[in-house]
Design a protein around this motif. Structure first.
Motif, PDB file in Angstrom:
ATOM      1  N   VAL A  89       0.861  -1.174   0.000  1.00 52.69           N
ATOM      2  CA  VAL A  89       0.000   0.000   0.000  1.00 52.69           C
ATOM      3  C   VAL A  89       0.902   1.230   0.000  1.00 52.69           C
ATOM      4  N   ILE A  90       0.650   2.143  -0.926  1.00 51.65           N
ATOM      5  CA  ILE A  90       1.514   3.308  -1.075  1.00 51.65           C
ATOM      6  C   ILE A  90       0.690   4.594  -0.996  1.00 51.65           C
ATOM      7  N   VAL A  91       1.384   5.707  -0.770  1.00 48.66           N
ATOM      8  CA  VAL A  91       0.759   7.022  -0.820  1.00 48.66           C
ATOM      9  C   VAL A  91       0.637   7.435  -2.281  1.00 48.66           C
ATOM     10  N   GLU A  92      -0.594   7.672  -2.711  1.00 52.37           N
ATOM     11  CA  GLU A  92      -0.846   8.135  -4.071  1.00 52.37           C
ATOM     12  C   GLU A  92      -0.702   9.652  -4.145  1.00 52.37           C
ATOM     13  N   SER A  93      -1.211  10.341  -3.132  1.00 55.23           N
ATOM     14  CA  SER A  93      -1.110  11.800  -3.097  1.00 55.23           C
ATOM     15  C   SER A  93      -1.414  12.285  -1.686  1.00 55.23           C
ATOM     16  N   SER A  94      -1.070  13.531  -1.414  1.00 55.95           N
ATOM     17  CA  SER A  94      -1.439  14.174  -0.158  1.00 55.95           C
ATOM     18  C   SER A  94      -1.621  15.655  -0.423  1.00 55.95           C
ATOM     19  N   GLU A  95      -2.413  16.290   0.420  1.00 54.59           N
ATOM     20  CA  GLU A  95      -2.691  17.710   0.261  1.00 54.59           C
ATOM     21  C   GLU A  95      -2.560  18.424   1.595  1.00 54.59           C
ATOM     22  N   LEU A  96      -2.065  19.660   1.552  1.00 59.55           N
ATOM     23  CA  LEU A  96      -1.934  20.462   2.759  1.00 59.55           C
ATOM     24  C   LEU A  96      -3.237  21.201   3.032  1.00 59.55           C
ATOM     25  N   ARG A  97      -3.443  21.511   4.275  1.00 62.44           N
ATOM     26  CA  ARG A  97      -4.593  22.331   4.640  1.00 62.44           C
ATOM     27  C   ARG A  97      -4.422  23.729   4.059  1.00 62.44           C
ATOM     28  N   ALA A  98      -5.489  24.292   3.535  1.00 61.96           N
ATOM     29  CA  ALA A  98      -5.429  25.623   2.938  1.00 61.96           C
ATOM     30  C   ALA A  98      -5.192  26.688   4.010  1.00 61.96           C
ATOM     31  N   ASP A  99      -4.499  27.738   3.658  1.00 60.68           N
ATOM     32  CA  ASP A  99      -4.293  28.848   4.582  1.00 60.68           C
ATOM     33  C   ASP A  99      -5.648  29.430   4.986  1.00 60.68           C
ATOM     34  N   GLY A 100      -5.781  29.739   6.247  1.00 59.44           N
ATOM     35  CA  GLY A 100      -7.014  30.339   6.720  1.00 59.44           C
ATOM     36  C   GLY A 100      -8.173  29.375   6.830  1.00 59.44           C
ATOM     37  N   HIS A 101      -7.865  28.080   6.884  1.00 54.49           N
ATOM     38  CA  HIS A 101      -8.956  27.106   6.979  1.00 54.49           C
ATOM     39  C   HIS A 101      -9.697  27.256   8.303  1.00 54.49           C
ATOM     40  N   THR A 102     -11.010  27.186   8.248  1.00 55.79           N
ATOM     41  CA  THR A 102     -11.859  27.234   9.434  1.00 55.79           C
ATOM     42  C   THR A 102     -12.918  26.148   9.316  1.00 55.79           C
ATOM     43  N   PRO A 103     -13.552  25.769  10.430  1.00 54.87           N
ATOM     44  CA  PRO A 103     -14.621  24.763  10.350  1.00 54.87           C
ATOM     45  C   PRO A 103     -15.749  25.148   9.405  1.00 54.87           C
ATOM     46  N   GLU A 104     -15.981  26.451   9.272  1.00 55.18           N
ATOM     47  CA  GLU A 104     -17.035  26.908   8.381  1.00 55.18           C
ATOM     48  C   GLU A 104     -16.740  26.568   6.920  1.00 55.18           C
ATOM     49  N   LYS A 105     -15.481  26.327   6.617  1.00 55.15           N
ATOM     50  CA  LYS A 105     -15.088  26.003   5.244  1.00 55.15           C
ATOM     51  C   LYS A 105     -15.012  24.488   4.995  1.00 55.15           C
ATOM     52  N   GLU A 106     -15.351  23.708   6.022  1.00 55.96           N
ATOM     53  CA  GLU A 106     -15.165  22.263   5.899  1.00 55.96           C
ATOM     54  C   GLU A 106     -16.054  21.648   4.831  1.00 55.96           C
ATOM     55  N   LYS A 107     -17.280  22.126   4.692  1.00 57.22           N
ATOM     56  CA  LYS A 107     -18.155  21.563   3.664  1.00 57.22           C
ATOM     57  C   LYS A 107     -17.558  21.772   2.278  1.00 57.22           C
ATOM     58  N   GLU A 108     -17.029  22.956   2.028  1.00 54.81           N
ATOM     59  CA  GLU A 108     -16.400  23.238   0.739  1.00 54.81           C
ATOM     60  C   GLU A 108     -15.203  22.320   0.504  1.00 54.81           C
ATOM     61  N   CYS A 109     -14.410  22.126   1.540  1.00 55.53           N
ATOM     62  CA  CYS A 109     -13.245  21.235   1.422  1.00 55.53           C
ATOM     63  C   CYS A 109     -13.674  19.797   1.167  1.00 55.53           C
ATOM     64  N   TRP A 110     -14.723  19.364   1.856  1.00 55.72           N
ATOM     65  CA  TRP A 110     -15.194  17.989   1.691  1.00 55.72           C
ATOM     66  C   TRP A 110     -15.740  17.754   0.283  1.00 55.72           C
ATOM     67  N   GLU A 111     -16.463  18.721  -0.243  1.00 58.36           N
ATOM     68  CA  GLU A 111     -16.986  18.582  -1.598  1.00 58.36           C
ATOM     69  C   GLU A 111     -15.842  18.483  -2.615  1.00 58.36           C
ATOM     70  N   ALA A 112     -14.769  19.239  -2.384  1.00 54.70           N
ATOM     71  CA  ALA A 112     -13.598  19.149  -3.267  1.00 54.70           C
ATOM     72  C   ALA A 112     -12.943  17.777  -3.146  1.00 54.70           C
ATOM     73  N   PHE A 113     -12.939  17.243  -1.946  1.00 52.80           N
ATOM     74  CA  PHE A 113     -12.395  15.900  -1.723  1.00 52.80           C
ATOM     75  C   PHE A 113     -13.212  14.848  -2.470  1.00 52.80           C
ATOM     76  N   LEU A 114     -14.536  14.961  -2.423  1.00 55.78           N
ATOM     77  CA  LEU A 114     -15.394  13.988  -3.090  1.00 55.78           C
ATOM     78  C   LEU A 114     -15.148  13.948  -4.594  1.00 55.78           C
ATOM     79  N   ALA A 115     -14.784  15.076  -5.152  1.00 52.93           N
ATOM     80  CA  ALA A 115     -14.530  15.141  -6.594  1.00 52.93           C
ATOM     81  C   ALA A 115     -13.310  14.320  -6.993  1.00 52.93           C
ATOM     82  N   LYS A 116     -12.480  13.970  -6.036  1.00 57.08           N
ATOM     83  CA  LYS A 116     -11.265  13.203  -6.320  1.00 57.08           C
ATOM     84  C   LYS A 116     -11.496  11.691  -6.262  1.00 57.08           C
TER      85      LYS A 116
END
Length: 199
Positions: A89-116
């Protein structure tokens, strides 16, 4: 290969095996038919294929960075897959948390994750999920096992068989999400599961 045990007489095997949409229920067979099924089925192929799979050390070190790093440079998501050689099992990719991330932005981040999420390939993900509760900011580390319905049966079973080996290497997971369709990983579904784990 370890030989299958001898099976004699008429056997009735009743079981439910659920691995991301794959269900086998009420199988009845003579010993010859049952042995043939076990030898030729995707289940046997999956068991054979997973026997040598290991978790690459990069998976462990990348997870440690996600868990132990705070502020700038904190990893938000890790994607994992079985290598082309089928041995680890290998790492295919990883992403850093965006600058200024807040819990209020989590839905937007999750939707971007689902697209992957690949529509026909199993994957594993570790995801750093943040949210607000009455007493303030909360964070949970999610382990997502993605085995889509349209993935080949052999790959789904192999992924399911390998899942526990990965989890054992990643100490500190908080919530396990198992999904075979997009509805299983909707923001509302996952957010409810995360919050329920905090009770």
């Amino acid at each position: 290969m370890t030989p299958l045990p001898e099976i004699t007489g008429l056997l009735t095997v009743e079981f439910t095996l659920t691995i991301y949409g794959l269900r086998c229920v009420h199988a009845s067979s003579s010993d010859h038919a049952l042995r043939s099924f076990l030898r030729s089925s995707p289940l046997q192929a999956a068991v054979m294929a997973m026997s040598g799979i290991e978790v690459n050390e990069e998976v462990v070190t990348t997870f440690a960075k996600l868990k132990n790093t705070s502020g700038a440079g904190r990893i938000k998501m890790i994607e994992m897959r079985i290598s082309d050689s089928g041995k680890e099992v290998i790492v295919e990719s990883s992403e850093l948390r965006a600058d200024g991330h807040t819990p209020e932005k989590e839905k937007e981040c999750w939707e971007a994750f689902l697209a992957k999420l690949p529509p026909k390939e199993p994957r594993w993900f570790v995801y750093d999920y943040s949210y607000k509760k009455d007493d303030g900011l909360r964070e949970k580390i999610l382990f997502v096992h993605w085995a889509p319905d349209e993935a080949p049966v052999k790959k789904k079973m192999l992924a399911a068989s390998t899942k526990e080996a990965i989890k054992k290497k990643l100490t500190g997971l908080h919530v396990i999400v198992e999904a075979s369709a997009m509805g299983d990983v909707s923001f509302e579904e996952v957010d409810a599961k995360v919050r329920a784990s905090s009770k």
